[in-house]
Motif scaffolding. Structure first.
Motif, PDB file in Angstrom:
ATOM      1  N   UNK A  53      96.949 -21.557 -22.708  1.00  0.00           N
ATOM      2  CA  UNK A  53      95.645 -21.966 -23.239  1.00  0.00           C
ATOM      3  C   UNK A  53      94.615 -20.927 -22.837  1.00  0.00           C
ATOM      4  N   UNK A  54      93.806 -20.492 -23.808  1.00  0.00           N
ATOM      5  CA  UNK A  54      92.735 -19.528 -23.554  1.00  0.00           C
ATOM      6  C   UNK A  54      91.411 -20.129 -24.017  1.00  0.00           C
ATOM      7  N   UNK A  55      90.363 -19.887 -23.225  1.00  0.00           N
ATOM      8  CA  UNK A  55      89.074 -20.514 -23.458  1.00  0.00           C
ATOM      9  C   UNK A  55      87.966 -19.466 -23.590  1.00  0.00           C
ATOM     10  N   UNK A  56      87.010 -19.772 -24.439  1.00  0.00           N
ATOM     11  CA  UNK A  56      85.854 -18.892 -24.651  1.00  0.00           C
ATOM     12  C   UNK A  56      84.835 -19.102 -23.533  1.00  0.00           C
ATOM     13  N   UNK A  57      85.278 -18.830 -22.316  1.00  0.00           N
ATOM     14  CA  UNK A  57      84.436 -18.952 -21.136  1.00  0.00           C
ATOM     15  C   UNK A  57      84.925 -17.930 -20.130  1.00  0.00           C
ATOM     16  N   UNK A  58      83.990 -17.129 -19.595  1.00  0.00           N
ATOM     17  CA  UNK A  58      84.388 -16.105 -18.642  1.00  0.00           C
ATOM     18  C   UNK A  58      83.324 -15.873 -17.586  1.00  0.00           C
ATOM     19  N   UNK A  59      83.507 -14.802 -16.843  1.00  0.00           N
ATOM     20  CA  UNK A  59      82.602 -14.501 -15.737  1.00  0.00           C
ATOM     21  C   UNK A  59      81.168 -14.288 -16.199  1.00  0.00           C
ATOM     22  N   UNK A  60      80.985 -13.738 -17.414  1.00  0.00           N
ATOM     23  CA  UNK A  60      79.640 -13.499 -17.910  1.00  0.00           C
ATOM     24  C   UNK A  60      78.905 -14.811 -18.182  1.00  0.00           C
ATOM     25  N   UNK A  61      79.642 -15.914 -18.305  1.00  0.00           N
ATOM     26  CA  UNK A  61      79.032 -17.220 -18.566  1.00  0.00           C
ATOM     27  C   UNK A  61      78.713 -17.987 -17.288  1.00  0.00           C
ATOM     28  N   UNK A  62      79.106 -17.463 -16.145  1.00  0.00           N
ATOM     29  CA  UNK A  62      78.900 -18.168 -14.881  1.00  0.00           C
ATOM     30  C   UNK A  62      77.617 -17.664 -14.212  1.00  0.00           C
ATOM     31  N   UNK A  63      76.555 -18.469 -14.220  1.00  0.00           N
ATOM     32  CA  UNK A  63      75.290 -18.037 -13.634  1.00  0.00           C
ATOM     33  C   UNK A  63      75.364 -18.054 -12.111  1.00  0.00           C
ATOM     34  N   UNK A  64      74.399 -17.418 -11.443  1.00  0.00           N
ATOM     35  CA  UNK A  64      74.419 -17.398  -9.978  1.00  0.00           C
ATOM     36  C   UNK A  64      74.499 -18.786  -9.347  1.00  0.00           C
ATOM     37  N   UNK A  65      73.908 -19.794  -9.975  1.00  0.00           N
ATOM     38  CA  UNK A  65      73.919 -21.142  -9.398  1.00  0.00           C
ATOM     39  C   UNK A  65      75.326 -21.730  -9.355  1.00  0.00           C
ATOM     40  N   UNK A  66      76.253 -21.196 -10.153  1.00  0.00           N
ATOM     41  CA  UNK A  66      77.627 -21.709 -10.172  1.00  0.00           C
ATOM     42  C   UNK A  66      78.625 -20.645  -9.739  1.00  0.00           C
ATOM     43  N   UNK A  67      78.181 -19.702  -8.948  1.00  0.00           N
ATOM     44  CA  UNK A  67      79.028 -18.606  -8.497  1.00  0.00           C
ATOM     45  C   UNK A  67      80.291 -19.140  -7.819  1.00  0.00           C
ATOM     46  N   UNK A  68      81.434 -18.586  -8.189  1.00  0.00           N
ATOM     47  CA  UNK A  68      82.762 -18.892  -7.653  1.00  0.00           C
ATOM     48  C   UNK A  68      83.398 -20.141  -8.248  1.00  0.00           C
ATOM     49  N   UNK A  69      82.705 -20.885  -9.116  1.00  0.00           N
ATOM     50  CA  UNK A  69      83.305 -22.096  -9.685  1.00  0.00           C
ATOM     51  C   UNK A  69      84.556 -21.763 -10.486  1.00  0.00           C
ATOM     52  N   UNK A  70      84.493 -20.737 -11.354  1.00  0.00           N
ATOM     53  CA  UNK A  70      85.648 -20.388 -12.178  1.00  0.00           C
ATOM     54  C   UNK A  70      86.770 -19.791 -11.338  1.00  0.00           C
TER      55      UNK A  70
END
Length: 515
Positions: A53-70
């Motif tokens: 499964x591949x998702x249209x979500x990556x590191x560029x979508x992770x703002x500083x407030x959610x750093x390390x969540x992905x």
């Protein structure tokens, strides 16, 4: 995404495109089931089943407030899905699980014996339904980029370009909850994120929980790329960066990067620069970003060398010979075609996955028209001569310099600023060369030895170092200023002004080792 959430405003999103998926020829075929896209690879293997499964979500979508969540989510999923699974009486098998966290895509591949893969796939569906991840999940290692500050000029500050800074986001229960929220957000049945499933067995299209249709049509994310004009960007001299550029995403741009790498390397060889030249490429959905930098520190790359490359390869290029284009085309194989097709379909964008010589030449023209160069004394004249954007500090009048020391003997070390200056749009940390003069003789700041600054109206993160007790402010171009807090506290007016700039309302990070 400045609020730290996952929402996409209706004004900036669009529905799924009606364009057909990229043609992969004999490599694979596309189909759909229950509203989900499937890529069926033409490599059936009765001993090694594949589900992904591949998702249209990556590191560029992770703002500083959610750093390390992905990164934490990927580590947790790999640990959860690699558990032994019973495949027969008294027999267990461990599926091979690979996770990929790219700038604009998150992928999960499960391969192995049929019963083991199907068991892990069923468990993945359960995790989407009831996101419950361990609090001590390991983080997926971060991907280091060649020129983080340049990436920030394209897409702002995110987990993508904070990778080489020893900053980590919330951990423990707070970090676990962020990862669980992301897992729920990615659930294909929710329909909040575009996705593609992959298998090498056509009989498994729509297997298990993928038979449930998404609750809504996933939106196409808006472009993240800001400006394609040539620019001069700050870059440390020892990073070895020659230039970066962008082109339209797809196979032609990928191959054009190999051509550009060969042209630059040839020019460096003629200048007796023996270091190897690396080619880094990043797909930012609507822009293919490529950066060329030395792989080793064998030779120092100065402004003179950068300008020589620019003049020969960008400003006054010679015609590219056909054999070089043909050689670069051979670097593009079936696996590259699948990768390109997957990125295009996952992001909902059209594009070609079969490169051509004419297409490569068009991509080369796009690369030359969008070059970013390291800002050096020798390259800065391009701002006036050729209209290059200049990512440099704003010259602002006014603002009192507040000395933090009364002499160099009171510094802890050379990293401490000697003074802070606040202007309408900047927080500057100055260092001075000191002289001992006057009657009575005292230390006086003679002239500036350099300063660092951030745009105080565009701050994105405040990171605290608990060991050295300093606060580092980061703005949206990845500029940083360090404030040693005991020195700030000793100047109440300075502290009041800094707090008025809203530094405590910024997303917080912590310096230190990352678990």
């Amino acid at each position: 995404m400045s609020d730290g959430g996952y929402g996409i405003s209706p004004a900036s999103a669009s529905t799924a495109p009606s364009t057909p998926p990229p043609d992969l020829g004999d490599v694979g075929s596309w189909t759909s089931a229950a509203g989900h896209d499937w890529l069926v690879l033409a490599d059936p293997d009765p001993e090694q089943l594949l589900l992904a499964a591949y998702f249209d979500y990556g590191l560029v979508d992770e703002p500083p407030a959610r750093l390390d969540a992905a990164a934490r989510l990927c580590g947790a999923l790999r640990a959860e899905l690699q558990r032994p699974i019973e495949v027969g009486v008294g027999e267990v098998s461990v599926p091979e699980v690979a996770v990929e966290l790219e700038p604009s895509m998150l992928g999960l591949r499960i391969r192995g014996r049929r019963a083991a893969v199907l068991g892990a796939w069923a468990h993945l569906g359960e995790l989407f339904t009831r996101p419950d991840l361990p609090a001590n999940a390991p983080l997926l290692p971060r991907q280091i980029n060649a020129w983080d500050r340049d990436l920030a000029t394209h897409a702002g500050v995110s987990a993508m370009n904070l990778a080489d800074m020893p900053i980590h986001g919330p951990d423990g229960e707070a970090g676990r909850l962020l990862s669980c929220e992301l897992l729920a957000h990615l659930d294909p049945r929710r329909g909040a994120v575009r996705h593609v499933f992959i298998t090498n067995d056509p009989a498994l299209v729509g297997v298990g929980w993928t038979a449930d249709p998404p609750a809504a049509a996933p939106p196409v994310r808006p472009p993240v790329y800001l400006d394609r004009r040539p620019a001069l960007v700050l870059c440390p001299p020892d990073d070895g960066v020659v230039l970066s550029a962008t082109a339209t995403p797809g196979a032609d741009a990928y191959v054009a990067g190999f051509v550009m790498q060969s042209l630059i390397a040839g020019m460096l060889d003629r200048m007796d620069m023996q270091a190897r030249l690396g080619y880094e490429f990043i797909t930012l959905r609507d822009a293919f970003y490529c950066c060329f930098a030395l792989n080793t520190n064998d030779g120092r790359l100065g402004g003179r060398e950068v300008m020589a490359v620019h003049d020969a390869v960008v400003a006054h290029p010679q015609p590219v010979p056909d054999p070089l284009i043909e050689w670069a085309l051979t670097a593009y194989g079936p696996s590259a075609a699948v990768d390109d097709a997957l990125r295009l379909r996952t992001s909902g964008r059209a594009g070609n996955v079969q490169p051509t010589a004419n297409g490569v030449r068009r991509a080369l023209a796009e690369i030359r028209a969008s070059v970013h160069l390291p800002l050096r004394d020798q390259t800065e004249p391009l701002a006036e001569q050729a209209g290059y954007l200049l990512w440099k500090h704003i010259d602002e009048p006014g603002g009192d310099v507040i000395l933090l020391h009364d002499g160099p003997q009171h510094r802890r070390d050379a990293d401490h600023p000697d003074a802070i200056k606040l202007t309408a749009h900047q927080i500057q940390a100055h260092q001075f060369n000191w002289v001992y003069r006057g009657l009575p003789r005292r230390w006086h700041p003679d002239h500036s030895a350099g300063f660092r600054w951030v745009d105080s109206t565009r701050l994105v993160m405040a990171c605290y170092d608990p060991s050295d007790q300093y606060l580092e402010l980061i703005d949206d171009r990845l500029r940083t200023v360090s404030l040693y807090w005991d020195e700030v506290v000793a100047h109440p007016q300075l502290r009041t002004e800094l707090e008025r700039h809203g530094i405590w309302r910024l997303p917080r990070g912590t310096f230190g080792s990352i678990q």
